[in-house]
Design an enzyme around this catalytic site. Structure first.
Site, PDB file in Angstrom:
ATOM      1  N   ASP A  20       0.762  -1.275   0.118  1.00  0.00           N
ATOM      2  CA  ASP A  20      -0.059   0.096  -0.075  1.00  0.00           C
ATOM      3  C   ASP A  20       0.895   1.142  -0.036  1.00  0.00           C
ATOM      4  OD1 ASP A  20       0.991  -0.232   2.593  1.00  0.00           O
ATOM      5  OD2 ASP A  20      -0.990  -0.805   3.479  1.00  0.00           O
ATOM      6  N   ASN A  36      -7.518  -3.088  14.326  1.00  0.00           N
ATOM      7  CA  ASN A  36      -8.888  -3.031  13.931  1.00  0.00           C
ATOM      8  C   ASN A  36      -9.075  -4.600  13.151  1.00  0.00           C
ATOM      9  OD1 ASN A  36      -7.906  -2.129  11.684  1.00  0.00           O
ATOM     10  ND2 ASN A  36      -9.126  -0.415  11.769  1.00  0.00           N
ATOM     11  N   HIS A  58      -7.127  -4.762  10.431  1.00  0.00           N
ATOM     12  CA  HIS A  58      -6.799  -4.562   8.782  1.00  0.00           C
ATOM     13  C   HIS A  58      -5.616  -5.208   8.336  1.00  0.00           C
ATOM     14  CE1 HIS A  58      -4.684  -0.661   9.659  1.00  0.00           C
ATOM     15  NE2 HIS A  58      -3.763  -1.300   9.710  1.00  0.00           N
ATOM     16  N   GLU A  66      -9.519  -1.896   5.636  1.00  0.00           N
ATOM     17  CA  GLU A  66     -10.376  -1.482   6.897  1.00  0.00           C
ATOM     18  C   GLU A  66     -11.493  -2.489   7.053  1.00  0.00           C
ATOM     19  OE1 GLU A  66      -8.525   0.059   8.811  1.00  0.00           O
ATOM     20  OE2 GLU A  66      -7.708   1.916   7.867  1.00  0.00           O
TER      21      GLU A  66
HETATM   22  P1  PGA Z   1       2.465  -1.834  12.901  1.00  0.00           P
HETATM   23  O1  PGA Z   1       1.233  -1.733  11.832  1.00  0.00           O
HETATM   24  O2  PGA Z   1       3.254  -2.834  12.138  1.00  0.00           O
HETATM   25  O3  PGA Z   1       2.890  -0.396  12.718  1.00  0.00           O
HETATM   26  O4  PGA Z   1       1.923  -2.296  14.155  1.00  0.00           O
HETATM   27  C1  PGA Z   1       0.680  -2.718  11.418  1.00  0.00           C
HETATM   28  C2  PGA Z   1      -0.690  -2.539  10.450  1.00  0.00           C
HETATM   29  O5  PGA Z   1      -1.224  -1.393  10.662  1.00  0.00           O
HETATM   30  O6  PGA Z   1      -0.695  -3.200   9.609  1.00  0.00           O
END
Ligand code: PGA
Length: 243
Positions: A67, A136, A138, A143
């Site tokens: 992304d 959450n 994702h 999302e």
């Molecule tokens: P993080 O993010 O590795 O910074 O915890 C993971 C994500 O949001 O996919």
């Protein structure tokens, strides 16, 4: 699903790097699906070290990132393009032309997304996709939703995600509100999945992803349907699993 639980973040990172290195040793022209965020940084450090010691050769590797924010200039300090350069690409013998990240400044978003999926397909698909997981549920920037999105698309970020990402920006206003992300369908097409999580704050979502129902309100739960998923957790992230 194969689940490995390690004692520490460093061990989680080493285990993940070993899996990527094995993939590239077995198929030197692998297509790696890569992720940003805090979680894979330790894995990238290990891969850099392995590259210095000639234990992994990126010469023929191609990468596709999950992304990118939208809109964002690739030279912005917070773009995922910059993240990947700083945390991996500029430290290893990868050919920049073989690295792919959605274009956060594309004029035509639809065309950009379609082209991104096409590029992955023409390259023969992603061999192994690295994923983190949001609080959450994702994966990428997919999302919680009413349906599992199929293809690369442009999404509005939820407040939870914006709040989680503000740590990388000067203020909440600076956090982009949209992103281009591989869809759940794109992710599910990769031949293998490698999901990493560390820390107590991920324990509840890890439990729900693995032991809960398959539900687009927890996008990562779809991975229960993928035939080749490896999950590497530190023991804090694994703390709520009943396994
Ligand atoms: P993080 O993010 O590795 O910074 O915890 C993971 C994500 O949001 O996919």
């Amino acid at each position: 699903m194969k689940i490995f639980v390690t004692d520490t973040y460093e061990q989680m990172s080493r285990k993940a790097a070993n899996i990527i290195a094995a993939q590239v040793q077995l198929k030197p022209n692998s297509n790696l699906g890569l992720a940003t965020g805090g979680t894979p940084v330790g894995m990238y450090k290990q891969l850099i070290k392995m590259n210095e010691e000639n234990d992994i050769n990126f010469e023929n590797v191609r990468t596709f990132n999950l992304d990118e924010y939208y809109p964002i200039d690739k030279n912005n300090d917070q773009s995922y393009y910059t993240f990947m350069n700083e945390n991996l690409f500029k430290h290893v013998n990868i050919n920049e032309e073989n690295t792919n990240i959605p274009n956060g400044m594309a004029d035509n978003i639809e065309e950009e997304c379609k082209n991104y999926d096409n590029k992955i397909e023409v390259a023969g698909g992603v061999d192994i996709q690295v994923l983190g997981i949001g609080h959450n549920g994702h994966i990428g920037f997919n999302e919680p939703d009413g349906i599992f999105t199929k293809e690369t698309n442009c999404v509005e970020l939820t407040q939870t995600t914006i709040n989680a990402n503000v740590r990388f920006f000067n203020s909440i206003e600076e956090v982009p509100k949209k992103a281009l992300t591989m869809g759940i369908g794109t992710i599910m097409k990769s031949k293998k999945i490698l999901l990493l999580a560390s820390g107590e704050d991920k324990a509840e979502i890890i439990r729900i992803m693995i032991e809960g129902n398959i539900d687009p309100k927890v996008p990562a739960s779809v991975l229960q349907l993928h035939p080749d998923v490896t999950i590497v957790l530190d023991k804090k992230a694994a703390g709520k699993l009943s396994l």
